[in-house]
Design a protein around this motif. Structure first.
Motif, short mmCIF file in Angstrom:
data_model
loop_
_atom_site.label_atom_id
_atom_site.label_comp_id
_atom_site.label_asym_id
_atom_site.label_seq_id
_atom_site.Cartn_x
_atom_site.Cartn_y
_atom_site.Cartn_z
N LEU A 106 43.11 32.10 45.08
CA LEU A 106 42.37 30.96 44.08
C LEU A 106 42.48 29.64 45.07
CD1 LEU A 106 41.29 30.17 41.19
CD2 LEU A 106 43.83 29.79 40.89
N THR A 116 35.60 32.52 44.16
CA THR A 116 34.22 31.75 43.89
C THR A 116 34.57 30.53 43.04
OG1 THR A 116 33.65 33.07 42.09
CG2 THR A 116 32.94 33.84 44.27
N TRP A 117 35.81 30.41 42.24
CA TRP A 117 36.20 29.51 41.24
C TRP A 117 36.19 28.17 42.21
CZ3 TRP A 117 39.97 31.18 37.07
CH2 TRP A 117 39.44 32.28 36.15
N SER A 154 43.66 36.19 33.01
CA SER A 154 42.31 35.97 32.86
C SER A 154 41.28 37.06 32.93
CB SER A 154 41.84 34.73 33.90
OG SER A 154 42.51 33.81 33.69
N GLU A 206 36.06 37.67 43.38
CA GLU A 206 35.29 36.79 42.60
C GLU A 206 36.30 35.60 42.23
OE1 GLU A 206 34.62 36.92 37.54
OE2 GLU A 206 35.11 38.85 38.63
N VAL A 207 37.76 35.76 42.25
CA VAL A 207 38.39 34.67 42.13
C VAL A 207 38.18 33.78 43.25
CG1 VAL A 207 40.88 33.81 42.26
CG2 VAL A 207 40.39 36.05 41.24
N THR A 226 45.17 34.61 36.83
CA THR A 226 43.58 35.15 37.27
C THR A 226 43.58 36.55 36.93
OG1 THR A 226 43.87 35.50 39.48
CG2 THR A 226 42.68 33.40 39.06
N GLU A 239 36.78 25.66 36.92
CA GLU A 239 37.56 26.85 36.58
C GLU A 239 39.14 26.72 36.71
OE1 GLU A 239 33.50 28.41 37.72
OE2 GLU A 239 35.00 26.87 38.34
#
Length: 239
Positions: free
Chosen positions: A190, A162-163, A152, A159-160, A126, A167
């Motif tokens: 993640l 929320t994957w 990525s 933010e990660v 990520t 994703e």
């Protein structure tokens, strides 16, 4: 009962660990103790601060009181960013502070790769490219051959975190390489606990994810073997 203490920076995907407890379906406990993330940024200077000894020591007393038999710094980037020797020193300092066997997610990856006998790996990260390059260098220092790495460009753990399924599967697919014997997803921010069988079915090879190898490493340090097919090849019983 076996208790593995996990030091986790901030709040992103720590809810993977209760899911691992359920999937292990045993007397294994994985209490999470949060450290101060500081600045949430996949940037070298911020990661160096995140992994400082003082921050890691913050959760050690609670961890001991919880009866932990081992401790894992549940962070990849704020370990490998110190380099091979620096990451070893980070863990030695943590072990002394906790009075327990200690490791980090970075070393969990190297030990898991060796346990699977995977000589060639691909990295699906990520992180931004410069941080991904540091993880690749760390793996190479361990003796692994990295045949491909994908960055990525995600800057924050928030933010990660929320994957979701789509994703995560796309990240693994995009990071795979025909010569890779295993694919590594190195970010503990993640969520992957729910997707491990699907990831391996998609790629047709072992997939190692950060929270998965963190749990495995803590159990290894506690000298506890655990078998759970839903947690991927790493936890599958081999005759």
């Amino acid at each position: 009962m076996t208790t593995v203490g996990l030091l986790y920076p901030g709040h992103s995907a720590e809810d993977d660990y209760p899911r691992f407890e359920v999937l292990l379906d045993s007397d294994i406990r994985l209490p999470v103790f949060h450290t101060d993330i500081g600045e949430d940024a996949h940037r070298v200077d911020a990661l160096l601060r995140m992994g400082e000894a003082g921050r890691l020591a913050e959760g050690v007393e609670e961890l001991r009181l919880a009866g932990a038999e081992s401790v894992v710094w549940a962070c990849t980037s704020a370990s490998f960013v110190y380099g091979w020797e620096g990451a070893h020193e980070q863990i030695r300092t943590l072990a002394r502070a906790a009075g327990l066997p200690a490791s980090s997610t970075s070393f969990a990856f190297t030990h898991a790769v060796a346990a699977l006998g995977a000589a060639r790996v691909a990295v699906a990260a990520t992180y931004p490219q410069d941080v991904t390059d540091l993880f690749t260098a760390f793996l190479k220092a361990s003796g692994a051959e990295v045949v491909a790495d994908r960055a990525s460009g995600i800057v924050t753990a928030a933010e990660v975190g929320t994957w979701g399924r789509g994703e995560v599967l796309e990240l693994a697919r995009a990071g795979d390489h025909p010569d890779a014997e295993a694919v590594l997803l190195p970010d503990t921010a993640l969520h992957t606990a729910a997707y491990l069988p699907e990831l391996e079915e998609l790629l047709g090879k072992p997939v190692l994810t950060a929270n998965q190898v963190t749990v495995w490493e803590g159990l290894r340090l506690a000298d506890r073997r655990a078998w759970a097919p839903k947690l991927g090849t790493l936890f599958a019983r081999r005759e």
